[in-house]
Design a protein around this motif. Structure first.
Motif, PDB file in Angstrom:
ATOM      1  N   SER A 194       0.803  -1.210   0.000  1.00  0.00           N
ATOM      2  CA  SER A 194       0.000   0.000   0.000  1.00  0.00           C
ATOM      3  C   SER A 194       0.845   1.273   0.000  1.00  0.00           C
ATOM      4  CB  SER A 194      -0.927   0.023   1.218  1.00  0.00           C
ATOM      5  OG  SER A 194      -0.187   0.287   2.403  1.00  0.00           O
ATOM      6  N   ARG A 195       0.230   2.347  -0.484  1.00  0.00           N
ATOM      7  CA  ARG A 195       0.867   3.662  -0.486  1.00  0.00           C
ATOM      8  C   ARG A 195       1.294   4.071   0.926  1.00  0.00           C
ATOM      9  NH1 ARG A 195       0.482   7.497  -4.350  1.00  0.00           N
ATOM     10  NH2 ARG A 195      -1.149   6.253  -5.355  1.00  0.00           N
ATOM     11  N   GLY A 196       0.400   3.869   1.900  1.00  0.00           N
ATOM     12  CA  GLY A 196       0.690   4.260   3.262  1.00  0.00           C
ATOM     13  C   GLY A 196       1.906   3.546   3.838  1.00  0.00           C
ATOM     14  N   GLU A 197       2.018   2.264   3.562  1.00  0.00           N
ATOM     15  CA  GLU A 197       3.152   1.502   4.077  1.00  0.00           C
ATOM     16  C   GLU A 197       4.466   1.954   3.444  1.00  0.00           C
ATOM     17  OE1 GLU A 197       2.123  -2.919   5.101  1.00  0.00           O
ATOM     18  OE2 GLU A 197       0.975  -2.315   3.330  1.00  0.00           O
ATOM     19  N   LEU A 198       4.440   2.251   2.161  1.00  0.00           N
ATOM     20  CA  LEU A 198       5.646   2.718   1.484  1.00  0.00           C
ATOM     21  C   LEU A 198       6.074   4.079   2.023  1.00  0.00           C
ATOM     22  CD1 LEU A 198       4.783   1.624  -2.164  1.00  0.00           C
ATOM     23  CD2 LEU A 198       6.424   0.537  -0.627  1.00  0.00           C
ATOM     24  N   VAL A 199       5.096   4.968   2.246  1.00  0.00           N
ATOM     25  CA  VAL A 199       5.405   6.284   2.808  1.00  0.00           C
ATOM     26  C   VAL A 199       5.944   6.130   4.226  1.00  0.00           C
ATOM     27  CG1 VAL A 199       4.409   8.467   3.582  1.00  0.00           C
ATOM     28  CG2 VAL A 199       3.764   7.520   1.358  1.00  0.00           C
ATOM     29  N   ASP A 200       5.307   5.283   5.036  1.00  0.00           N
ATOM     30  CA  ASP A 200       5.764   5.071   6.405  1.00  0.00           C
ATOM     31  C   ASP A 200       7.184   4.497   6.446  1.00  0.00           C
ATOM     32  OD1 ASP A 200       3.386   6.018   7.392  1.00  0.00           O
ATOM     33  OD2 ASP A 200       2.545   4.033   7.845  1.00  0.00           O
ATOM     34  N   ALA A 201       7.529   3.719   5.418  1.00  0.00           N
ATOM     35  CA  ALA A 201       8.879   3.146   5.356  1.00  0.00           C
ATOM     36  C   ALA A 201       9.921   4.178   4.955  1.00  0.00           C
ATOM     37  CB  ALA A 201       8.902   1.972   4.377  1.00  0.00           C
ATOM     38  N   GLY A 202       9.454   5.316   4.426  1.00  0.00           N
ATOM     39  CA  GLY A 202      10.391   6.381   4.080  1.00  0.00           C
ATOM     40  C   GLY A 202      10.356   6.846   2.646  1.00  0.00           C
ATOM     41  N   ALA A 203       9.407   6.344   1.834  1.00  0.00           N
ATOM     42  CA  ALA A 203       9.337   6.771   0.438  1.00  0.00           C
ATOM     43  C   ALA A 203       9.007   8.257   0.348  1.00  0.00           C
ATOM     44  CB  ALA A 203       8.286   5.961  -0.329  1.00  0.00           C
ATOM     45  N   ALA A 204       9.774   8.982  -0.465  1.00  0.00           N
ATOM     46  CA  ALA A 204       9.543  10.417  -0.646  1.00  0.00           C
ATOM     47  C   ALA A 204       8.378  10.675  -1.577  1.00  0.00           C
ATOM     48  CB  ALA A 204      10.800  11.080  -1.196  1.00  0.00           C
ATOM     49  N   ALA A 205       8.034   9.709  -2.415  1.00  0.00           N
ATOM     50  CA  ALA A 205       6.904   9.810  -3.336  1.00  0.00           C
ATOM     51  C   ALA A 205       6.486   8.409  -3.718  1.00  0.00           C
ATOM     52  CB  ALA A 205       7.294  10.620  -4.581  1.00  0.00           C
ATOM     53  N   VAL A 206       5.231   8.246  -4.101  1.00  0.00           N
ATOM     54  CA  VAL A 206       4.706   6.937  -4.496  1.00  0.00           C
ATOM     55  C   VAL A 206       3.904   7.092  -5.783  1.00  0.00           C
ATOM     56  CG1 VAL A 206       3.255   4.975  -3.855  1.00  0.00           C
ATOM     57  CG2 VAL A 206       4.585   6.159  -2.089  1.00  0.00           C
ATOM     58  N   PHE A 207       4.138   6.204  -6.739  1.00  0.00           N
ATOM     59  CA  PHE A 207       3.441   6.197  -8.017  1.00  0.00           C
ATOM     60  C   PHE A 207       2.821   4.816  -8.242  1.00  0.00           C
ATOM     61  CE2 PHE A 207       6.700   9.397  -8.117  1.00  0.00           C
ATOM     62  CZ  PHE A 207       6.067  10.488  -8.700  1.00  0.00           C
ATOM     63  N   ASP A 208       1.866   4.753  -9.150  1.00  0.00           N
ATOM     64  CA  ASP A 208       1.188   3.480  -9.392  1.00  0.00           C
ATOM     65  C   ASP A 208       2.144   2.426  -9.930  1.00  0.00           C
ATOM     66  OD1 ASP A 208      -1.179   4.602  -8.563  1.00  0.00           O
ATOM     67  OD2 ASP A 208      -1.998   4.873 -10.585  1.00  0.00           O
ATOM     68  N   ASP A 209       2.915   2.795 -10.941  1.00  0.00           N
ATOM     69  CA  ASP A 209       3.778   1.854 -11.649  1.00  0.00           C
ATOM     70  C   ASP A 209       4.808   2.658 -12.451  1.00  0.00           C
ATOM     71  OD1 ASP A 209       2.324   2.914 -13.788  1.00  0.00           O
ATOM     72  OD2 ASP A 209       1.153   1.091 -14.127  1.00  0.00           O
ATOM     73  N   PRO A 210       5.688   2.006 -13.205  1.00  0.00           N
ATOM     74  CA  PRO A 210       6.683   2.760 -13.975  1.00  0.00           C
ATOM     75  C   PRO A 210       6.075   3.766 -14.949  1.00  0.00           C
ATOM     76  CG  PRO A 210       7.316   0.457 -13.857  1.00  0.00           C
ATOM     77  CD  PRO A 210       5.933   0.545 -13.289  1.00  0.00           C
ATOM     78  N   ALA A 211       4.939   3.436 -15.546  1.00  0.00           N
ATOM     79  CA  ALA A 211       4.299   4.352 -16.488  1.00  0.00           C
ATOM     80  C   ALA A 211       3.863   5.631 -15.789  1.00  0.00           C
ATOM     81  CB  ALA A 211       3.102   3.678 -17.163  1.00  0.00           C
ATOM     82  N   ASP A 212       3.324   5.494 -14.580  1.00  0.00           N
ATOM     83  CA  ASP A 212       2.898   6.660 -13.813  1.00  0.00           C
ATOM     84  C   ASP A 212       4.100   7.512 -13.414  1.00  0.00           C
ATOM     85  OD1 ASP A 212       1.105   8.346 -12.426  1.00  0.00           O
ATOM     86  OD2 ASP A 212       1.347   7.188 -10.569  1.00  0.00           O
ATOM     87  N   LEU A 213       5.176   6.869 -13.008  1.00  0.00           N
ATOM     88  CA  LEU A 213       6.390   7.608 -12.665  1.00  0.00           C
ATOM     89  C   LEU A 213       6.937   8.342 -13.885  1.00  0.00           C
ATOM     90  CD1 LEU A 213       8.766   8.472 -10.947  1.00  0.00           C
ATOM     91  CD2 LEU A 213       9.757   6.182 -11.264  1.00  0.00           C
ATOM     92  N   LEU A 214       6.958   7.678 -15.039  1.00  0.00           N
ATOM     93  CA  LEU A 214       7.446   8.319 -16.263  1.00  0.00           C
ATOM     94  C   LEU A 214       6.615   9.547 -16.610  1.00  0.00           C
ATOM     95  CD1 LEU A 214       9.212   8.453 -18.785  1.00  0.00           C
ATOM     96  CD2 LEU A 214       7.677   6.781 -19.850  1.00  0.00           C
ATOM     97  N   GLU A 215       5.301   9.422 -16.477  1.00  0.00           N
ATOM     98  CA  GLU A 215       4.412  10.532 -16.816  1.00  0.00           C
ATOM     99  C   GLU A 215       4.666  11.748 -15.920  1.00  0.00           C
ATOM    100  OE1 GLU A 215      -0.392  11.556 -17.142  1.00  0.00           O
ATOM    101  OE2 GLU A 215       0.281   9.496 -16.725  1.00  0.00           O
ATOM    102  N   HIS A 216       5.034  11.498 -14.676  1.00  0.00           N
ATOM    103  CA  HIS A 216       5.189  12.582 -13.712  1.00  0.00           C
ATOM    104  C   HIS A 216       6.643  12.744 -13.251  1.00  0.00           C
ATOM    105  CE1 HIS A 216       0.924  11.251 -13.278  1.00  0.00           C
ATOM    106  NE2 HIS A 216       0.718  12.555 -13.268  1.00  0.00           N
ATOM    107  N   VAL A 217       7.581  12.244 -14.048  1.00  0.00           N
ATOM    108  CA  VAL A 217       8.962  12.159 -13.589  1.00  0.00           C
ATOM    109  C   VAL A 217       9.564  13.521 -13.264  1.00  0.00           C
ATOM    110  CG1 VAL A 217      10.059  12.209 -15.882  1.00  0.00           C
ATOM    111  CG2 VAL A 217      11.144  10.954 -13.996  1.00  0.00           C
ATOM    112  N   GLN A 218       9.158  14.573 -13.989  1.00  0.00           N
ATOM    113  CA  GLN A 218       9.776  15.874 -13.744  1.00  0.00           C
ATOM    114  C   GLN A 218       9.305  16.523 -12.450  1.00  0.00           C
ATOM    115  OE1 GLN A 218      11.114  17.134 -18.229  1.00  0.00           O
ATOM    116  NE2 GLN A 218       9.953  18.567 -17.029  1.00  0.00           N
ATOM    117  N   GLY A 219       8.204  16.038 -11.888  1.00  0.00           N
ATOM    118  CA  GLY A 219       7.763  16.512 -10.587  1.00  0.00           C
ATOM    119  C   GLY A 219       8.129  15.562  -9.471  1.00  0.00           C
ATOM    120  N   SER A 220       8.901  14.535  -9.818  1.00  0.00           N
ATOM    121  CA  SER A 220       9.283  13.510  -8.849  1.00  0.00           C
ATOM    122  C   SER A 220      10.635  13.835  -8.220  1.00  0.00           C
ATOM    123  CB  SER A 220       9.376  12.150  -9.552  1.00  0.00           C
ATOM    124  OG  SER A 220      10.611  12.042 -10.260  1.00  0.00           O
ATOM    125  N   PRO A 221      11.036  13.084  -7.195  1.00  0.00           N
ATOM    126  CA  PRO A 221      12.359  13.289  -6.590  1.00  0.00           C
ATOM    127  C   PRO A 221      13.519  13.098  -7.558  1.00  0.00           C
ATOM    128  CG  PRO A 221      10.970  12.073  -5.074  1.00  0.00           C
ATOM    129  CD  PRO A 221      10.219  12.149  -6.379  1.00  0.00           C
TER     130      PRO A 221
END
Length: 229
Positions: A194-221
């Motif tokens: 889950s998104r919450g677990e990844l954030v609690d573990a320390g993720a600075a951002a969470v995306f659905d999958d690689p395609a979602d990260l690619l689409e928003h990569v310039q606003g990502s870490p």
């Protein structure tokens, strides 16, 4: 999407559950392996451990990594997973994400602790060798995730300092491993955590999958250090 140079030198990526939809194949293979070795383990418990170091997974699920039961289960898992490997699929946007990062001058690193036999299958399936500069495997560290050893090896081989790198992973073990190595982490939901677990573990951002990260990569870490949790 306008092309610009990111402020990081390297992006480290896990493979299982991050670039390849393989986590549930691992769950099924372990479930069958444990049952056939004489100790049934619920699939949900197995899924919670996917991404861990293999010895840690066995200790968590059956109490030991060097017992006869653990040895038999490990052997059977390898056989069952290999038999299912023909059904694995690359996650949406995985190849495109790696190609995009490479085109911007980023060092792309496959930072996985998968055994060499599994890694060969995954690399053949991904077919991204032109985009990848560095690869790790389970042979490169005695203890894998959530310990930081694999991340440290990946950084050393890439010649990149921790603060100039970002890790992308699907499990809390990926995120924790990166954090222990001093590397910012991005989570993806494609491994079933889950998104919450990844954030609690320390993720600075969470995306659905690689395609979602690619689409928003310039606003990502990778680019701006912005948080999108």
């Amino acid at each position: 999407m306008p092309v610009s140079n990111p402020p990081v030198d390297a992006v480290l990526l896990d493979i299982d559950g991050t670039l390849v939809d393989s986590n549930y194949a691992h769950v099924d293979a372990w479930s069958r392996a444990f049952r056939d070795a004489g100790r049934a383990v619920p699939s949900w418990r197995i899924h919670r451990c996917i991404g861990m170091d293999g010895s840690t997974l066995l200790e968590t699920l059956v109490g030991s990594s060097d017992s006869a039961l653990a040895g038999e289960a490990k052997k059977l898992h390898g056989e069952y997973y290999a038999a299912a490997s023909g059904d694995l699929e690359v996650l949406p946007g995985a190849r495109e994400l790696l190609a995009d990062l490479n085109s911007r001058g980023v060092t792309v690193v496959l930072a996985t602790s998968a055994p060499e036999s599994e890694l060969t299958t995954l690399r053949d399936l991904l077919d991204v060798e032109d985009s990848v500069a560095v690869v790790t495997s389970g042979e490169d560290a005695e203890v894998a995730k959530p310990e930081p050893d694999i991340i440290a090896v990946a950084l050393e081989r890439a010649g990149v300092e921790a603060e100039r790198a970002v890790m992308v992973g699907d499990s809390v073990w990926d995120i924790e491993s990166a954090s222990r190595a001093g590397v910012r982490a991005i989570g993806v939901l494609s491994g079933g955590i889950s998104r919450g677990e990844l954030v609690d573990a320390g993720a600075a951002a969470v995306f659905d999958d690689p395609a979602d990260l690619l689409e928003h990569v310039q606003g990502s870490p990778v680019f701006a250090g912005k948080v999108r949790a």
